[in-house]
Design a protein around this motif. Structure first.
Motif, PDB file in Angstrom:
ATOM      1  N   SER A   1       0.840  -1.190   0.000  1.00 13.36           N
ATOM      2  CA  SER A   1       0.000   0.000   0.000  1.00 13.36           C
ATOM      3  C   SER A   1       0.882   1.249   0.000  1.00 13.36           C
ATOM      4  CB  SER A   1      -0.914   0.010   1.224  1.00 13.36           C
ATOM      5  OG  SER A   1      -1.593   1.247   1.319  1.00 13.36           O
ATOM      6  N   ARG A   2       0.787   2.047  -1.034  1.00 13.90           N
ATOM      7  CA  ARG A   2       1.602   3.267  -1.126  1.00 13.90           C
ATOM      8  C   ARG A   2       1.089   4.339  -0.171  1.00 13.90           C
ATOM      9  NH1 ARG A   2       1.065   4.647  -7.240  1.00 13.90           N
ATOM     10  NH2 ARG A   2      -1.056   3.954  -6.732  1.00 13.90           N
ATOM     11  N   SER A   3      -0.205   4.300   0.150  1.00 13.00           N
ATOM     12  CA  SER A   3      -0.759   5.311   1.054  1.00 13.00           C
ATOM     13  C   SER A   3      -0.464   4.986   2.515  1.00 13.00           C
ATOM     14  CB  SER A   3      -2.270   5.442   0.837  1.00 13.00           C
ATOM     15  OG  SER A   3      -2.908   4.199   1.057  1.00 13.00           O
ATOM     16  N   ARG A   4      -0.572   3.707   2.868  1.00 11.32           N
ATOM     17  CA  ARG A   4      -0.345   3.305   4.258  1.00 11.32           C
ATOM     18  C   ARG A   4       1.095   2.851   4.518  1.00 11.32           C
ATOM     19  NH1 ARG A   4      -4.928  -1.051   5.141  1.00 11.32           N
ATOM     20  NH2 ARG A   4      -4.517  -1.389   2.924  1.00 11.32           N
TER      21      ARG A   4
END
Length: 215
Positions: free
Chosen positions: A48-51
């Motif tokens: 996950s690039r966001s998390r």
């Protein structure tokens, strides 16, 4: 399988395709750790690039993606992941992240049927109707195609649509058996029809015949 994770800073795109319907479901990203976990567990896992952490698709919703096959592209920097979804793939509840329904094209079954009949031809298991057809020889198979075609015609002119579909299915099945007995596949028929769909097909055919290059 060699994957160039460094080209894109440690991540590679992973295109998820339904192994059965052939529809594209979503796009995610994997690093080496996500790839290793996917292979080890059989559940598609991304980074996950966001998390900034690993996440296995379906770990909260239950809509897992079960791994079937995985391939890397010609530049070694993009993955094609074939999987079987347990439910809707998109977090918005749709089958795909493009809002499309993940339905299987019934025509794809013809290839499955062809492969099945090929296996019957190779293995010739006892007790199989398809095996009995192959054992009876080309003349009997051709006769069955004719008989089933006649049944389809009768239903088309004097029967019901339901019975027409039933008889047409019998006819098509026996046609595939006939093609297989001659070393051909139903895809050969599809290729011929596709060629005829070309508006210039008839002219090209005449030119090839005149030049003596027609197969």
């Amino acid at each position: 399988m060699t994957i160039d994770f460094e080209k894109c800073g440690g991540l590679v795109p992973a295109i998820i395709q339904d192994a059965q319907t052939k529809n594209v479901l979503m796009l995610g990203y994997m690093n080496q750790e996500a790839l290793d976990k996917t292979i080890a567990t059989g559940k598609v896992t991304f980074w996950s690039r966001s998390r900034q952490c690993l996440w296995t698709k379906g770990e909260t919703s239950g809509n897992f993606l079960t791994l079937v096959d995985m391939k890397v592209d010609c530049d070694n920097d993009t993955l094609l992941v074939k999987a079987i979804p347990a439910g809707p793939t998109c977090h918005k509840g749709t089958d795909t992240c493009w809002g499309e329904e993940n339905e299987k094209n019934p025509l794809l079954f013809l290839t499955e049927l062809q492969d099945f009949i090929n296996r019957r031809h190779e293995e010739m298991p006892e007790g199989s109707y398809t095996t009995s057809l192959f054992k009876n020889g080309i003349n009997r198979i051709a006769q069955k195609v004719g008989e089933e075609a006649l049944e389809a015609v009768i239903e088309a002119t004097n029967g019901t649509n339901e019975k027409l579909v039933y008889e047409a299915s019998d006819m098509l099945y026996h046609l595939v058996v006939l093609l297989t007995s001659k070393g051909l596949r139903i895809e050969d028929v599809a290729a011929e029809l596709a060629m005829r769909h070309d508006p210039n097909w008839d002219r090209k055919r005449r030119e090839a015949k005149a030049a003596g290059t027609m197969k």
